[in-house]
Design an enzyme around this catalytic site. Sequence first.
Site, PDB file in Angstrom:
ATOM      1  N   GLY A  62     142.699  29.999  -7.586  1.00  0.00           N
ATOM      2  CA  GLY A  62     141.715  30.971  -7.139  1.00  0.00           C
ATOM      3  C   GLY A  62     140.520  30.996  -8.064  1.00  0.00           C
ATOM      4  O   GLY A  62     140.448  31.806  -8.982  1.00  0.00           O
ATOM      5  N   GLY A  85     137.408  31.953  -7.690  1.00  0.00           N
ATOM      6  CA  GLY A  85     136.288  32.774  -7.255  1.00  0.00           C
ATOM      7  C   GLY A  85     135.528  33.253  -8.467  1.00  0.00           C
ATOM      8  O   GLY A  85     135.476  32.564  -9.502  1.00  0.00           O
ATOM      9  N   LYS A 129     146.481  50.298 -14.799  1.00  0.00           N
ATOM     10  CA  LYS A 129     145.432  49.620 -14.025  1.00  0.00           C
ATOM     11  C   LYS A 129     145.572  49.929 -12.534  1.00  0.00           C
ATOM     12  O   LYS A 129     144.566  50.120 -11.831  1.00  0.00           O
ATOM     13  CB  LYS A 129     145.509  48.111 -14.274  1.00  0.00           C
ATOM     14  CG  LYS A 129     144.467  47.279 -13.522  1.00  0.00           C
ATOM     15  CD  LYS A 129     143.091  47.423 -14.104  1.00  0.00           C
ATOM     16  CE  LYS A 129     142.028  46.654 -13.318  1.00  0.00           C
ATOM     17  NZ  LYS A 129     142.212  45.189 -13.379  1.00  0.00           N
ATOM     18  N   ASN A 185     125.617  51.436  -8.022  1.00  0.00           N
ATOM     19  CA  ASN A 185     125.739  50.556  -6.848  1.00  0.00           C
ATOM     20  C   ASN A 185     126.997  49.685  -6.897  1.00  0.00           C
ATOM     21  O   ASN A 185     127.171  48.797  -6.060  1.00  0.00           O
ATOM     22  CB  ASN A 185     124.499  49.677  -6.700  1.00  0.00           C
ATOM     23  CG  ASN A 185     124.299  48.733  -7.884  1.00  0.00           C
ATOM     24  OD1 ASN A 185     125.023  48.808  -8.872  1.00  0.00           O
ATOM     25  ND2 ASN A 185     123.318  47.850  -7.779  1.00  0.00           N
TER      26      ASN A 185
END
Length: 311
Positions: free
Chosen positions: A7, A9, A186, A254
């Site tokens: 992964g 990403g 977490k 944001n």
Amino acid sequence: MKIGILGSGALGSAIGGVLTEAGSEVYLIRRSTEHVNVMNSKGLMLKEGTHERIVRVRAETDCTNIGHVDLVIVLVKSYHTKEAIENARPMIGEHTMVMSLQNGLGNEEIIGEVVGWQRVLVGRTYVGGVMLESCQVIVGAKGKHTYIGEQDGQITHRVNRVAEVFNRAGLSTTVSSNIMGIMWDKLLINVATGALCGITRLPYGGLYNVPEVKDCALAAVAEGIAVAKACGVVLSIKLPEEAWFRAAEGLPDNFKPSMLQSIENGMRTEIDFINGSVVRWGAKRNVPTPVNKVLVACVKGIEYEMGLGTP
């Protein structure tokens, strides 16, 4: 250390990039042929504040030709964990360790069932990564900590070795004898905001301005704390307010958590491994979790409306 990252990403590329830069032999694995070709031809640009540099990385679409590695780091979406770790078998040798740095609970169980519990290390990281383009990543490692450990809390040579490699790369890492407590800490932070951002479509600036949303978040976290205690988990988070405020610590108005990003991108969420974990473990310990059940139901409804659910 020879490392395979399942992964690649934003976070996988950020971690893989800095580990490569520090001298580890890292393989970034991602399905996208286009993404892999760009990384192999142009390298990976890491951005930290005003500092930018190109790191030459090794990227692959599968694990077939990599050979055995010392460590597999799992960073795919939780619902892809089983498929990813099964496809990673060519990298797994006699002494290979497998460590999840994913969100939520349940990934370690999936990994252990596929490759054997003796291989599994547990980790949680607060490092961030933002993918700007296919070969450009903002690394958010400054002041962000990573915790790793053995499932039974023992401090072993192998887990210390992993921590040493991470620390050498500037990924501030501590070996913990209470990694399950850290995992639940977490999880509670994710429970506080993830589903509510996804349901309301509000980034943090809006989320933290609606009192009713805060009340719902605190109730969901309170259920999580009760479930963790029933499981014998030792938490550092004692009050729901701590998870609520820690979730937004140092983040801009944001900011959008992964749950909201997934929904905006028309993708399946990790709700089953976050709020769903509270519900699942609550049922095992006979602890009521009505707020988290409603949050799971709402997100599942959104997924179904997007065509991602089952009738």
